[in-house]
Design an enzyme around this catalytic site. Structure first.
Site, PDB file in Angstrom:
ATOM      1  N   CYS A   1       0.970  -1.173  -0.050  1.00  0.00           N
ATOM      2  CA  CYS A   1       0.012  -0.057   0.080  1.00  0.00           C
ATOM      3  C   CYS A   1       0.905   1.131   0.123  1.00  0.00           C
ATOM      4  O   CYS A   1       1.688   1.370   0.933  1.00  0.00           O
ATOM      5  CB  CYS A   1      -0.845   0.069   1.135  1.00  0.00           C
TER       6      CYS A   1
ATOM      7  N   CYS B   1      -0.616   3.749  -6.416  1.00  0.00           N
ATOM      8  CA  CYS B   1      -1.698   3.264  -5.625  1.00  0.00           C
ATOM      9  C   CYS B   1      -1.604   1.804  -5.974  1.00  0.00           C
ATOM     10  O   CYS B   1      -1.837   1.675  -7.338  1.00  0.00           O
ATOM     11  CB  CYS B   1      -2.993   3.916  -5.592  1.00  0.00           C
TER      12      CYS B   1
HETATM   13  N1  DGL Z   1      -3.946   0.532  -1.773  1.00  0.00           N
HETATM   14  C1  DGL Z   1      -3.766   1.876  -1.400  1.00  0.00           C
HETATM   15  C2  DGL Z   1      -2.304   2.760  -1.721  1.00  0.00           C
HETATM   16  O1  DGL Z   1      -1.510   1.844  -2.247  1.00  0.00           O
HETATM   17  C3  DGL Z   1      -4.754   2.826  -1.283  1.00  0.00           C
HETATM   18  C4  DGL Z   1      -6.284   2.719  -1.197  1.00  0.00           C
HETATM   19  C5  DGL Z   1      -6.729   3.564  -0.129  1.00  0.00           C
HETATM   20  O2  DGL Z   1      -6.959   4.915  -0.159  1.00  0.00           O
HETATM   21  O3  DGL Z   1      -6.959   3.093   1.063  1.00  0.00           O
HETATM   22  O4  DGL Z   1      -2.203   3.840  -1.574  1.00  0.00           O
END
Ligand code: DGL
Length: 270
Positions: free
Chosen positions: A78, A189
């Site tokens: 993430c 993301c």
């Molecule tokens: N998957 C998360 C990232 O890579 C983002 C999703 C979220 O905002 O929770 O930033």
């Protein structure tokens, strides 16, 4: 920590939701013999519209859960949580690997003069991508664009491409409005590579960089260096989520991941 006794334990992978499964995809290709315990905090997703203290608290809840499951390494799949990785490494002894630094190291190799980054609002506000890229490439111009809604649109599992395409177009167009010569854009993301085909269909002239492969490579190098690779032949892929297991099944199929042994609902953050 580099404890060889943990070598047959699982790799812990975490995200606010389904996005980190794009990192699991790369890990399964590079390290097919490794077990993975995945946690996706879908009930609290998106993290990217929250504040720093809240994100640290939510991330800590997941790391505590993964540690209780005796993982040998924690992979933060993430970008949003990775921007505050230092706050987490201070609190824990276990090795915690973020995604932003390996991504910037990869960008350093392709040496773009200009690069775009699409990410969450929080990731963009921290300027971590800009700072890391500038450590390697001080002359490179970085155009960052934060989306308040794209991760959540993907997280829902509904794949409403009218809405998804509109949001992709809004974010990428605003980068190109700054500079029409940008030819590389980082998907900052982990949810975004799930709809990589849409990005590519809308902007065939642009190379979209998915940092998941670089993070998985870093994990492989780390486990190899510290002699922590699984020496057994049995591996399992287990998913826990505070959300709906059915959405995970959908994304697992879309990304053609190994079939999970179990997908279990589990709340770790209230
Ligand atoms: N998957 C998360 C990232 O890579 C983002 C999703 C979220 O905002 O929770 O930033």
């Amino acid at each position: 920590m580099n404890d060889k006794n943990l070598s047959n334990n699982a790799i812990g992978v975490m995200d606010s939701g389904v996005g980190g499964l794009t990192v699991v995809s790369e890990l399964q290709q590079l390290l097919p013999n490794e077990s993975i315990i995945y946690y996706g905090d879908s009930a609290n997703c998106p993290y990217g519209n929250r504040g720093e203290d809240e994100i640290v608290a939510l991330a800590s809840g997941i790391i505590d859960f993964l540690e209780a499951n005796q993982v040998k390494i924690v992979v933060i799949a993430c970008n949003t949580m990775s921007t505050i990785v230092n706050k987490l490494t201070q609190k824990y002894d276990i090795e915690i690997v973020g995604i932003v630094r390996p991504a910037a190291a990869f960008i350093a190799k392709i040496k773009p003069k200009k690069i775009g980054v699409v990410a969450t609002v929080f990731t963009t506000s921290t300027k971590e991508y800009d700072n890391y890229i500038h450590k390697y490439l001080p002359e490179t111009t970085v155009y960052s664009q934060g989306s308040p809604s794209l991760a959540a649109l993907i997280e829902s599992g509904e794949f409403d491409y009218t809405k998804i395409d509109a949001e992709i177009t809004k974010e990428v167009d605003s980068i190109l409005k700054h500079d029409s010569e940008v030819s590389d854009i980082v998907l900052g993301c982990t949810h975004y590579p799930i709809v990589l085909d849409q990005f590519q269909k809308l902007y065939p002239q642009i190379r979209f960089v998915n940092p998941a492969h670089e993070q998985a490579l870093y994990v492989k190098d780390y486990l190899t260096h510290y002699d922590m690779l699984n020496s057994g032949s049995h591996s399992e892929f287990t998913i826990y989520t505070s959300g709906e297991p059915i959405t995970y099944k959908k994304i697992v199929d879309k990304l053609k991941l190994q079939t999970p042994t179990t997908i279990t609902q589990k709340i770790v953050n209230n």
